[in-house]
Write an enzyme that holds these catalytic residues in place. Structure first.
Site, PDB file in Angstrom:
ATOM      1  N   HIS A 171      -7.387  -3.058 -56.659  1.00  0.00           N
ATOM      2  CA  HIS A 171      -7.504  -2.849 -55.214  1.00  0.00           C
ATOM      3  C   HIS A 171      -6.532  -1.792 -54.683  1.00  0.00           C
ATOM      4  O   HIS A 171      -6.335  -1.668 -53.489  1.00  0.00           O
ATOM      5  CB  HIS A 171      -7.289  -4.168 -54.467  1.00  0.00           C
ATOM      6  CG  HIS A 171      -6.119  -4.967 -54.956  1.00  0.00           C
ATOM      7  ND1 HIS A 171      -6.239  -6.278 -55.339  1.00  0.00           N
ATOM      8  CD2 HIS A 171      -4.830  -4.631 -55.166  1.00  0.00           C
ATOM      9  CE1 HIS A 171      -5.052  -6.718 -55.758  1.00  0.00           C
ATOM     10  NE2 HIS A 171      -4.186  -5.739 -55.646  1.00  0.00           N
ATOM     11  N   TYR A 258       6.098   4.617 -63.250  1.00  0.00           N
ATOM     12  CA  TYR A 258       5.176   5.367 -64.103  1.00  0.00           C
ATOM     13  C   TYR A 258       5.630   6.804 -64.305  1.00  0.00           C
ATOM     14  O   TYR A 258       5.022   7.542 -65.067  1.00  0.00           O
ATOM     15  CB  TYR A 258       3.767   5.385 -63.492  1.00  0.00           C
ATOM     16  CG  TYR A 258       3.228   4.039 -63.130  1.00  0.00           C
ATOM     17  CD1 TYR A 258       3.488   2.930 -63.934  1.00  0.00           C
ATOM     18  CD2 TYR A 258       2.456   3.847 -61.981  1.00  0.00           C
ATOM     19  CE1 TYR A 258       3.006   1.680 -63.598  1.00  0.00           C
ATOM     20  CE2 TYR A 258       1.969   2.599 -61.649  1.00  0.00           C
ATOM     21  CZ  TYR A 258       2.243   1.525 -62.459  1.00  0.00           C
ATOM     22  OH  TYR A 258       1.762   0.288 -62.124  1.00  0.00           O
TER      23      TYR A 258
END
Length: 488
Positions: A171, A258
């Site tokens: 989502h 990340y």
């Protein structure tokens, strides 16, 4: 319509309830069967009681069953939804705790980085067991909808090795689009036409139109910097927008782990994060949040059960993809979303075997991806670094190859920015030994790892991280909720 949906990991009570009520917002779906399965009888009992209460309150013919026998739940199922957390909070705590000893400070640790890679090692053998059962006992052509992280690794394994029709769902795109619509002054995110593409948790808003008007980088930067809340909570995300020219779907905390640039030193971490909520970069934030949520649910369960007596309101149907995909497949009402699938030419400048997240349309013919998308070069480069880690991690998990696992961790962007090869080799040994109960494919490697750890030379430290908070008690949570209610 009458068909069967199996939910694996249905003991994720709040999320299972959301999926259930979303699906029942489709008028044609009220006569279907939900088969719940989980390894926890306790959690299964709680969620079944809640769903039974919903069915009763809404006078529906829907059938709900619950069993710890997974094959029984999957038998004849047309759709299988997974929301499992292999190893639970116990293993997850090691995903955060052990890397901290080596200076690796994660906010979430469930996608890549040291924690996400080990999470994938725990998940993939189980995902393959799911796929074997689906092939053997589910309905012919059954579709597997994977919500479980690490999304790309799990979906990669299910498609490449499990040989099951699989789509990964998340989502992040919906949440990012809602933010963009808000800062641009839209009344609703429906006014925003957006194209997102990349890989899960590193997806990029490469095209934006508000009521048909193109939105460029400068306007978007100005809108975020002028926002009284997001300008503080999304500092790192805004910095990436300025440098890359496009906005990332992922939260400040997710995105920070990340990349190799923002969490490499403690002083850098505190510069770029915001502590108003866990998702903006707090050390081990999601672990704390998940622990508090579990404790809160256990204590306040009677209230959750009582709330289940309310009528289902289709106007409150969530933007989670699952119910909309099923509706499109079964009724031919077309749905547009962003889905995780094997690339196969969808994104021109990412590898063909990678699991990408990109726009697609669903109808009775299936999920049809919009092909031929080219990412901005910086976005593609960032995605490539993670894809290479994901590929090695999947192959290591399949083979039980601890040397390849260490190389995967070594090549992780944040790990590589913080740790030396010697530190990585020792850290992986420590994580594999600590999580051995959930890593059957590494059983042969554990004795040697223990031997190496007994002679370990790399110094570690007990470190809580740059921005750690303690798990709050039920009383503290109650006081905070009361204060928020009074302020609101």
């Amino acid at each position: 319509m009458s068909f069967k949906i199996a939910i694996i990991g249905a003991g994720s009570v709040g999320f299972t309830k959301k999926l259930f009520t979303d699906i029942l917002c489709v008028p044609e779906f009220q006569d279907i069967e939900f088969a719940l399965t989980d390894i926890s009888e306790h959690n299964l009992g709680m969620i079944k009681a809640i769903l039974d209460r919903i069915v009763e309150a809404n006078k529906l013919p829907t059938k709900v069953t619950a069993t710890t026998n997974r094959r029984q739940a999957l038998e004849g199922a047309r759709y299988i939804i997974s929301c499992v957390r292999i190893g639970g909070l116990e293993a997850y705590a090691d995903d955060i705790r052990i890397p901290l000893k080596y200076g690796i400070d994660q906010c979430v640790g469930d996608t890549i980085c040291a924690g996400g890679i080990l999470y994938g090692q725990r998940n993939i053998p189980v995902i393959l067991d799911f796929c074997k059962d689906i092939r053997e006992v589910a309905a012919t052509g059954a579709k597997f909808l994977n919500y479980a992280n690490p999304m790309a690794m799990n979906t990669w394994a299910a498609i490449e090795y499990g040989k099951v029709d699989t789509v990964g769902l998340c989502h992040g795109v919906q949440h990012g689009a809602a933010q963009i619509a808000e800062v641009l002054g839209a009344k609703s995110s429906r006014e925003l036409d957006h194209v997102c593409s990349g890989i899960n948790h590193q997806t990029w808003f490469i095209e934006l139109k508000l009521n048909g008007r193109p939105i460029g980088k400068d306007e978007l930067v100005a809108a975020f910097e002028a926002h009284p809340v997001y300008s503080k909570q999304e500092k790192l995300r805004i910095d990436v927008l300025k440098r890359f020219g496009v906005y990332s779907t992922e939260s400040n905390g997710h995105l920070s782990e990340y990349l190799p640039w923002y969490r490499k030193r403690p002083d850098e971490i505190t510069r770029w994060i915001d502590m108003s909520d866990w998702i903006h970069g707090e050390t081990g934030g999601y672990l704390r949040y998940s622990t508090e949520t579990r404790n809160w649910f256990e204590k306040e369960y009677p209230q959750f059960l009582e709330a289940a007596s309310k009528p289902i309101d289709p106007a409150k149907r969530s933007n989670e993809h699952a119910s909309h995909i099923l509706e499109a497949l079964e009724t031919n009402r077309v749905y547009r979303g962003h889905f995780n699938v094997k690339n196969n030419g969808v994104i021109t400048n990412l590898p063909q075997d990678a699991i990408i997240e990109s726009p697609g349309f669903v109808d009775r013919f299936g999920i049809n991806m919009a092909a031929g998308i080219t990412l901005p070069e910086a976005c593609a480069a960032t995605c490539m670094a993670s894809i290479n880690v994901q590929r090695m991690s999947v192959h290591a998990a399949i083979a039980g190859d601890i040397d390849l696992l260490k190389l995967a961790v070594l090549h992780d962007p944040l790990v590589g920015a913080v740790s030396t090869p010697e530190e990585v080799w020792q850290m992986v040994d420590e994580m594999v030994v600590a999580e051995a109960a959930w890593l059957p494919q590494y059983a042969h490697a554990v004795p040697a790892a223990k031997e190496r750890l007994s002679k370990a030379k790399v110094k570690t430290r007990e470190w809580a991280g740059a921005a750690r908070r303690s798990v709050r008690s039920i009383e503290e949570l109650r006081a905070e909720k009361a204060a928020l209610k009074q302020a609101g």
